[in-house]
Scaffold this motif. Structure first.
Motif, PDB file in Angstrom:
ATOM      1  N   GLU A 200       0.753  -1.288   0.014  1.00  0.00           N
ATOM      2  CA  GLU A 200      -0.003   0.058  -0.206  1.00  0.00           C
ATOM      3  C   GLU A 200       0.814   1.332  -0.025  1.00  0.00           C
ATOM      4  O   GLU A 200       0.385   2.260  -0.421  1.00  0.00           O
ATOM      5  N   LEU A 201       1.959   1.216   0.642  1.00  0.00           N
ATOM      6  CA  LEU A 201       2.893   2.327   0.415  1.00  0.00           C
ATOM      7  C   LEU A 201       3.117   2.688  -0.692  1.00  0.00           C
ATOM      8  O   LEU A 201       3.341   3.958  -0.952  1.00  0.00           O
ATOM      9  N   GLY A 209      -1.503   1.817   4.992  1.00  0.00           N
ATOM     10  CA  GLY A 209      -0.163   1.941   4.191  1.00  0.00           C
ATOM     11  C   GLY A 209      -0.287   3.367   3.339  1.00  0.00           C
ATOM     12  O   GLY A 209       0.525   4.092   3.190  1.00  0.00           O
ATOM     13  N   TYR A 210      -1.377   3.455   2.629  1.00  0.00           N
ATOM     14  CA  TYR A 210      -1.604   4.242   1.564  1.00  0.00           C
ATOM     15  C   TYR A 210      -1.606   5.739   2.502  1.00  0.00           C
ATOM     16  O   TYR A 210      -1.018   6.735   2.120  1.00  0.00           O
ATOM     17  N   ALA A 213       1.889   6.846   3.660  1.00  0.00           N
ATOM     18  CA  ALA A 213       2.719   7.175   2.607  1.00  0.00           C
ATOM     19  C   ALA A 213       2.115   8.798   2.115  1.00  0.00           C
ATOM     20  O   ALA A 213       2.894   9.646   1.963  1.00  0.00           O
TER      21      ALA A 213
END
Lengths: 258, 264
Positions: A200-201, A209-210, A213
């Motif tokens: 997700e990063l 995770g997104y 980031a």
């Protein structure tokens, strides 16, 4: 009082050391020793958490990440378990699968991420695939070793009473492997979570995770910290649940009799 | 015809990673009458356990034949049940569950299984321990479970492979008494392997003495002691005479081995 302390020594000491860390963190920022920009602070994270909870951000990110985690892990358990059983049943299948397992063990899987993006596109399918690949090996390896290391004395006794192959599998091999299967599951849970967050990063439109980031790139430390803390909490909860399951199913083992 | 007919049996093992084979027993013939208690005694390496495993159908004969009730033994069967040395109980199942296990494997009717398992657990004196797991039991108690498990499936022949081998001397005597008490009820044919001469005499109607290189039967000694057997008999003149005779056989076997080793 002392008795209660002795009984829960590990827990109480852990809570105290953690609380001390939070206090130092808070005061170090409040008294200007460290800039909030770098580390945020417990109170700032709490306030921001409340805001994200109200706006629905927490719910949405959690839902996406947990969904990807659950699907990836379930696939890994199904496929890894099936392959493990097959490899335990037939030497040939074990040898056929072996190079891939070696390969997976010794190479950093995340390096294949761009390849997955090329195949599955940016987003959910790729993230699930990464979580799946991350969690697959411990499930496979532990299933295989559980089946191969079945106690031969028990097998012989069962055969002497007329056990057929499926009796052996269901009544001796499988129950005898439960502890090692759960140990594999515990490893897999940690790895699936890592896989989801790492994937997700780099390429996602939602998820914890997104969010890390996204806010990270905007240098919004407080906002980023909320998701980071949530990831840590999820990891702790999952591991603890699996530990509970482990000790519940392990009770018959003499050496873990607490 | 006897219930069990062993005719000129030889068993060879392939040595691992070589073409050579190892002859465990050779030229073994023995008849066992229905309802008798036969003990097999011999020093280690005489093939007594091998013979028992062959009777159980767990290893194949290389030559000769074993028949039970006129039928060739080709594998495990419901007519025979085995009591193993130790550690053959499922550690994740309770005492009751372990006895149940054998009944499940032999496809007993679901309705009867629980009650029957409970009955045999009580019979070996573990009624209060039915829910315990093997690791919570003493060695003697575990062997009681093993015996209950074998008897529960109602075999014609009870095979026992040094069942008390891992127990201390006192427990061993108690278990021997107990075993006879249970056996006297319905007198199933029993074949009992041991390396203890006293145990062999105390339990058996006949003692089969085996020697080695390769394993063979040296003699079959009729034990003419009345039943029920009691601890007092251990000191009776005839018991002492049997003991002396069997000890002579076995020490001769040991000396033969030492001579072979000296030459080598």
């Amino acid at each position: 009082m002392t008795r209660i302390f002795k009984k829960h020594q590990a827990l109480i000491s852990g809570i105290i050391s953690f609380a001390v860390l939070l206090l130092i963190w808070q005061f170090a920022v409040d008294f200007g020793y460290i800039k909030a920009f770098f580390v945020s602070s417990p109170s700032r994270v709490a306030v921001e958490f409340w805001r994200q909870l109200q706006s629905g951000e927490v719910r949405d990110n959690m839902a996406v990440s947990l969904y990807e985690f659950a699907v990836g892990l379930s696939l890994a358990v199904t496929v890894g378990g099936m392959l493990g059983v097959m490899a335990g049943w037939s030497r040939t299948i074990e040898y056929v699968l072996e190079p891939f397992i070696w390969f997976k063990y010794s190479s950093p899987t995340i390096a294949f991420y761009p390849l997955f993006i090329a195949w599955l596109g940016l987003g959910e399918p790729t993230i699930i695939a990464i979580a799946f690949i991350f969690a697959l090996t411990p499930i496979y390896a532990n299933t295989l070793s559980g089946i191969k290391n079945v106690d031969q004395d028990l097998v012989r006794a069962a055969i002497s009473f007329g056990a057929r192959p499926h009796d052996l599998f269901l009544k001796v091999t499988l129950p005898g492997s439960v502890p090692i299967l759960i140990a594999g599951l515990r490893l897999a849970v940690g790895r699936a979570l890592t896989g989801v967050i790492a994937a997700e990063l780099f390429g996602a439109t939602a998820g914890l995770g997104y969010s890390i980031a996204f806010y990270g790139q905007k240098l919004k430390t407080n906002e980023m910290m909320v998701s980071l803390v949530l990831v840590v909490i999820l990891g702790v909860i999952f591991t603890q649940l699996l530990s509970l399951l482990e000790s519940a199913t392990d009770a018959w083992r003499p050496n873990v009799d607490r | 015809m006897s219930q069990i007919e062993i005719r000129d049996v030889a068993i060879e093992y392939k040595k691992p990673k070589s073409e050579e084979s190892f002859v465990a027993i050779q030229g073994v013939s023995l008849s066992i009458e229905k309802g008798s208690f036969v003990t097999i005694v011999g020093s280690s390496g005489c093939g007594k356990s091998t013979l028992l495993l062959a009777l159980a159908g767990l290893i194949e004969c290389s030559r000769g034949s074993i028949r039970v009730e006129g039928k060739d033994v080709t594998g495990p069967g419901k007519d025979r049940a085995m009591v193993f040395q130790d550690a053959s109980l499922l550690p994740w199942r309770s005492v009751h569950g372990n006895v149940r296990f054998a009944l499940e494997l032999q496809r007993w009717k679901r309705d009867d299984i629980d009650e029957r398992a409970a009955r045999f657990v009580r019979m070996v004196g573990l009624g209060n321990f039915a829910d315990y797991h093997p690791h919570q039991l003493s060695g003697g108690m575990r062997q009681r479970v093993n015996i209950a498990r074998a008897l529960a499936v109602d075999p014609q022949v009870l095979l026992m492979d040094e069942p008390f081998g891992a127990l201390d001397a006192q427990t061993r005597e108690v278990m021997g008494d107990e075993l006879l008490r249970i056996w006297e009820r319905d007198k199933k044919t029993a074949v009992f392997v041991t390396h203890s001469i006293d145990e062999a005499i105390f339990l058996g109607d006949r003692v089969v003495v085996m020697g080695r290189n390769p394993g063979h039967i040296r003699d079959v000694v009729e034990i003419d002691l009345p039943r029920p057997r009691t601890a007092a008999m251990l000191d009776s003149p005839s018991f002492i005479e049997y003991r002396r005779k069997l000890r002579d056989y076995i020490s001769a076997d040991m000396q033969a081995l030492h001579m072979v080793e000296d030459i080598a």
